[in-house]
Every structure is written in C-alpha cells, then in structure tokens.
Design a protein around this motif. Sequence first.
Motif, PDB file in Angstrom:
ATOM      1  N   LEU A  27       0.835  -1.201   0.000  1.00 17.83           N
ATOM      2  CA  LEU A  27       0.000   0.000   0.000  1.00 17.83           C
ATOM      3  C   LEU A  27       0.873   1.256   0.000  1.00 17.83           C
ATOM      4  N   ALA A  30       2.124   2.005  -3.435  1.00 15.85           N
ATOM      5  CA  ALA A  30       1.097   2.631  -4.273  1.00 15.85           C
ATOM      6  C   ALA A  30       1.000   4.119  -3.964  1.00 15.85           C
ATOM      7  N   ALA A  31       1.035   4.464  -2.674  1.00 16.33           N
ATOM      8  CA  ALA A  31       0.923   5.875  -2.307  1.00 16.33           C
ATOM      9  C   ALA A  31       2.158   6.640  -2.750  1.00 16.33           C
ATOM     10  N   ALA A  34       2.780   8.476  -6.253  1.00  9.08           N
ATOM     11  CA  ALA A  34       2.488   9.887  -6.559  1.00  9.08           C
ATOM     12  C   ALA A  34       3.775  10.689  -6.604  1.00  9.08           C
TER      13      ALA A  34
ATOM     14  N   MET B  97      -4.164   0.910  -8.045  1.00  2.65           N
ATOM     15  CA  MET B  97      -3.164   1.819  -7.495  1.00  2.65           C
ATOM     16  C   MET B  97      -3.805   2.930  -6.685  1.00  2.65           C
ATOM     17  N   ALA B 101      -3.370   3.392  -2.708  1.00  5.66           N
ATOM     18  CA  ALA B 101      -2.736   4.612  -2.197  1.00  5.66           C
ATOM     19  C   ALA B 101      -3.650   5.309  -1.203  1.00  5.66           C
ATOM     20  N   VAL B 122       0.208  14.368  -4.425  1.00  8.31           N
ATOM     21  CA  VAL B 122      -1.087  13.972  -4.974  1.00  8.31           C
ATOM     22  C   VAL B 122      -1.866  15.206  -5.401  1.00  8.31           C
ATOM     23  N   LEU B 125      -0.264  16.752  -8.504  1.00  4.57           N
ATOM     24  CA  LEU B 125      -0.485  15.993  -9.741  1.00  4.57           C
ATOM     25  C   LEU B 125      -1.855  16.290 -10.332  1.00  4.57           C
ATOM     26  N   ALA B 126      -2.842  16.544  -9.451  1.00  5.88           N
ATOM     27  CA  ALA B 126      -4.186  16.849  -9.944  1.00  5.88           C
ATOM     28  C   ALA B 126      -4.184  18.143 -10.744  1.00  5.88           C
ATOM     29  N   VAL B 128      -1.532  19.219 -12.659  1.00  2.37           N
ATOM     30  CA  VAL B 128      -0.609  19.188 -13.810  1.00  2.37           C
ATOM     31  C   VAL B 128      -1.431  19.066 -15.093  1.00  2.37           C
ATOM     32  N   PRO B 129      -1.174  19.926 -16.096  1.00  2.68           N
ATOM     33  CA  PRO B 129      -1.945  19.840 -17.340  1.00  2.68           C
ATOM     34  C   PRO B 129      -1.796  18.474 -17.994  1.00  2.68           C
ATOM     35  N   ILE B 131      -1.431  17.554 -20.958  1.00  6.49           N
ATOM     36  CA  ILE B 131      -0.450  17.384 -22.034  1.00  6.49           C
ATOM     37  C   ILE B 131       0.933  17.051 -21.466  1.00  6.49           C
ATOM     38  N   ILE B 132       1.197  17.474 -20.216  1.00  3.46           N
ATOM     39  CA  ILE B 132       2.473  17.144 -19.572  1.00  3.46           C
ATOM     40  C   ILE B 132       2.560  15.633 -19.348  1.00  3.46           C
ATOM     41  N   TYR B 133       1.430  15.012 -19.007  1.00  3.94           N
ATOM     42  CA  TYR B 133       1.429  13.544 -18.894  1.00  3.94           C
ATOM     43  C   TYR B 133       1.764  12.912 -20.242  1.00  3.94           C
ATOM     44  N   LEU B 136       5.450  13.068 -20.579  1.00  7.57           N
ATOM     45  CA  LEU B 136       6.029  12.021 -19.725  1.00  7.57           C
ATOM     46  C   LEU B 136       5.955  10.676 -20.428  1.00  7.57           C
ATOM     47  N   LEU B 160      -2.317   7.044 -15.094  1.00  8.50           N
ATOM     48  CA  LEU B 160      -1.592   7.970 -14.210  1.00  8.50           C
ATOM     49  C   LEU B 160      -2.333   9.296 -14.100  1.00  8.50           C
ATOM     50  N   LEU B 163      -5.197   9.022 -11.701  1.00  3.58           N
ATOM     51  CA  LEU B 163      -4.843   8.494 -10.380  1.00  3.58           C
ATOM     52  C   LEU B 163      -5.224   9.457  -9.243  1.00  3.58           C
TER      53      LEU B 163
END
Lengths: 305, 312
Positions: A27, A30-31, A34, B97, B101, B122, B125-126, B128-129, B131-133, B136, B160, B163
């Motif tokens: 777990l 998984a965290a 990020a 995942m 998490a 976390v 990441l929410a 991030v545009p 297109i950057i993914y 990547l 991703l 996520l």
Amino acid sequence: MKTQTASTRFARNPWVHRREKLIEAVLFLAAFSAVAITLAIVVILFYESLAFFEHVSIFEFLTSTQWSPLFENPQYGILPLVAGTLVTSAVALLVAIPLGSIIAIYLSEFAPHKVREVVKPFLELLASVPTVVYGYFALLVVTPLLQTLMPDLPGFNMLGPGIVIGIMIVPYVSSLSEDAMRAVPMSLREGSYAMGATRFQTAVRVVTPAAISGIIAAYILGMSRAIGETMVVAIAAGQQPNFTFDPTEAAATITAYIVQVALGDLPHGSIGYQSIFAAGLVLFLMTLAFNVLGHMVRTRYRELY
Amino acid sequence: MPDNLSASHKAASIRSRIRRLKFNDYVFSLVGLVCMMLGVVTLLALFTDLLLDGMERLNYEFFTSFPSRRAEHAGILSAWVGTMLVMLVTALVAVPMGVAAAIYLEEYAPSNLLTAIIEINVSNLAGVPSIIYGLLALGLFVYQLGLGQSILTAGLTLGLLILPIVIVATRESLRTIPREIREAAYALGATRWQMIYDHVLPYSRGGILTGVIIGMSRAIGETAPIITIGALTFIAFLPPPPFTPEAPYVSFEWLFAPFTVLPIQMFNWVSRPEEAFLINAAATGVVIIVMTLAMNALAIFLRYRIRKNIKW
C-alpha cells in the motif's frame, strides 16, 4: 500432552504479522507512486530539455521573439508561445471570474436549497464535457457568432477559444469560491443581518471579504487550468506562433505547439522533438507556480474562525 | 410642528432606502439565476448544435465502418474499439493503485514528513496539465521503456492521469466510515488489514465507484496526452482479438497494437477543411458526449443514493 491455553492461541502469530507488514508495504508503494510520477515528470522534462539547451542558448530561448523550430532557418524564442498562452488565459479569466463569482455568491448566499440541488450537477456536467468537443464549439459556433459582431475577425483567433475556455473553467472557479464562502461561519452573517443589512450587503461586504483568500485562490487555480488547456486552442486558435497581445489575431500557445509537433511525426532525438520538452518544461513551471501560489494564498491568508 | 414633520419624513426616507436595498437583493438573485442558466444553456446549445450537425451520420454503418478518405463512408469502428481497450487498461492501472494509495494515506500513514510529501504530490499531480502527462509518456513509456505508440502506453498514461481523482474520491469515501466500525472490528480481534478488507472497503465501495466513474469519464475524453505520444490518426484495422481459438486462448498482442480513440478521430476530422468531415466530427462528438454525460449522470445518481441511504 500439550495443552493449548488461551494465551498461546491469542499470542502474536508471526505469519499474520508478516502478512500485515507485507500489505502495508504494498500500500505504501502505491501511495509513494504519486511522488515517483512527479519525479518522473521532472526528470524527463529536464533530461530532454538539457539536450535541447545544448543547441540553443537559454538567453535566446527566453528573449528572442521568433519561434520557428521547424523552418529552414530555425529560431527558438519561447516568448510568442508564452504570449499566446497568456492572452487566451486572460480572455478566459475575463469570462470565468465575473460569471464564476456571481454564481458562487448566488449558490452560497441566495439560492434556495432545491435550485442548488438541481442546477449544481448541471454545472458539474459543463466541466466534464471533453475539451475536443469544446474545440469544435469554439471553431464552428463561437467564432462565427463573434464574426457577425466583428466582421474583420479571422477564422482562427484567440478570442473565441479564450471565451470557450472561460466557460469551461466557470464550474471550477465557482465551486472553489463557493466552498470558501460556505466555510464562513453563520455567526458573521447573523451579525450582519442583526445590524439591518440585506442579503446582498451581507454577501458582498461580509461574506466575500471573509472568504477572499479562498476566492483569490480559486481564480489563480482557474488561471492554471486555462494555461494548460490544449485542445480548444489547438483547434480554434490557429497554430502559427505570433508574438502579439491582440486577442483578435491567430496565435499558437505552448500546448498548441506541442500538439502540432506531435502530429508531425518528428524523429526521436531531433531538435524539433526536444523542443516540445523545453516548451513543456516552461508550461509545467508556469502551472506549478500558479498552483503553489494558489495553495499559499489559500492556506497563508486564510482567516481562521 | 416641524419636529414631527421631519420625523415622519425621516421614516419615509428610511423606508424607501430599505425598499431600494431589498430591490437590489431581488435584482442580484435574478442576475445569479441568469448566470447559472447561462451555463446550463451553453451545455444544451453545445449538445443541440452537435446533434443537428451530426444527426445524418449517426446510423448503424457509422459504428461499423473504418475511417475512410470519403467522408460518407467513414466510420468510427476502430475508434470506439480503441477507446474501450484503452479504458480497460486505464481502469486496471488507476483503480488498484488509486485505491491502495488512498487506503495507505487514510488508514496507515503516520503523520510525518514523508506522508506530507506524498499528500502534496497527490494534490499537485491533480493540477498538472494533461499534455504534460503526454510528454512524460512520450519520453518514458514510448522511448525509454520501448512500449511504442500502443494501447498499453495510452492506457498507462491515462491511468496515471486519473490516479489523483481516484485517490481523492476513495479517501473521501473511506473518511465517511465512522470510527466505531473500526473499533468494533479491532475489539473482535481483527487485524488492521482484516478490518479494512472486511469492513471499511465494502462499506465505502459506492463512493469509490463514483470516483472511479468520474475519473474514467475524464479519461475517455482526453485527447492531448494521446496525441502527444504520437498515436496515429488513420487506423483502418482492429487490434488483434484478446481471445484466440487455439491454446492458450488468450493473447495480449492487442496491448502493443497501434490504435485510435474517439476524441483523436474527432480532432482529426475537425482539422480537415472539407465540410463533409465536419459532419463526421459532430457525429463523433455526439457519441463522446453521450458517453461522458451518461457516466457522469450515473456518478451523480450514485452519490445521491449513497447520501440518502446511509445513516450511520
């Protein structure tokens, strides 16, 4: 004969213990992904950009006003793309801030419970429409509409996509602002009413100032959204880099440039290929700056009750 | 009596002032309603416009034909099959995942620096545009790991991307389970994992499902990251089937097949100058919008039912 006492039956079972530890480790991994994803993004962007900056000086990249990496005589100045990005985002905010703020005030201070329950899901749906559909809308509905008002407007321009992005981020701005306003304690509103203020006065002079940090953060995060928006500008703003601050002209944004190059099947390792990572790095840093700023405004300047 | 007169005059002026202020209230609530309706009307206008433009192409052949040079014969068979397969991979990546998490962050994580770093990442990441993914994925999956421009790459990328959505939704859902449930499980001798697996997870599955559906509906419409990995836009064949007549009966070749998805197909048709292809684009747009709206409506409905039914 071995007797099993209660205490041995309840003793710590090493197998169970080991299994618990293993599950916790999985777990955790998984965290931790990020963090790994963020690191991977940063590493990839820097790695490919470094290769790019071996050919192009950072000074030229940041100061030249020409961006034409795919031409015979390539020029690598990021400024036209940054200008395009900022203009479309500014137009978007000019639409999203008034609309989003009014909707937030209305939902949090005026709307009857029923209206809120019915209309809010619709606003959420507005945010969930795929961006490529908004691009179609900007190119074939909004721009022709604008052309009836402004006959000189070219078919590709930054105004139409900007307005559409604005509409797109309205739900985002309004829901974040509304959250901030609802967090203002009732006692402040009641104090205001007790002094004889009307709803409108209470909303504008008491609740809004009390929630201002959250509201500003909503604008900043909305800006970050608008900067990263890709498909609407790629479809409707034209893909020619153009150093201008006039929204009625066609211009490329950073995102539109990345799309344009990705469509053109450039060979891996060529300078054109590396240039999209350099452009992406600039975009990433811009959105990161706005995200961090928004987060700081929200937590630093929050009034605690 | 001048005093009395001025008093009544004052009262009248106050009364008119109050009337004016109340009128402002009324005006603002009208303005608010109009602004909100503007959003709803835009949504309806958008959908109606797409439907009117694309109506004539929305027939059986459109769903069973490959893209073609001639607009009237072009269809979205490879696109919708591609979308389904990519979504399958996305779900297989993002759901385990994301849920794992979220369980760690809600149930296990000690409050220390590392946890704080994970949480910051976390939420970052929410933002991030998308297109950057894509960049990547282009740098990492396509070239460093050599996965190519395949269904697997696209699924991983979108996995991703959604996520953070799955993590946030799952955490919120886990948080609504009251402490007493956990304590009761511990009191009966359950270990932490038994408590989570047998009690917390089953009780929060509605909320988790809602988050997963919202995440998937976001992934289904994402175009930019898939364009960035260099997915082809003209695909007139289907990936190899996952089931084969001979042993071992399953094949994973489709994971590495080139593909196209609905939003890419729409983008491809929108960027053509011919009028006829714009009709195809509109029809594809209708299909995408119906899919995302249906998924969102389902999520809203689920959320509403959960909120209504559960009283701890």
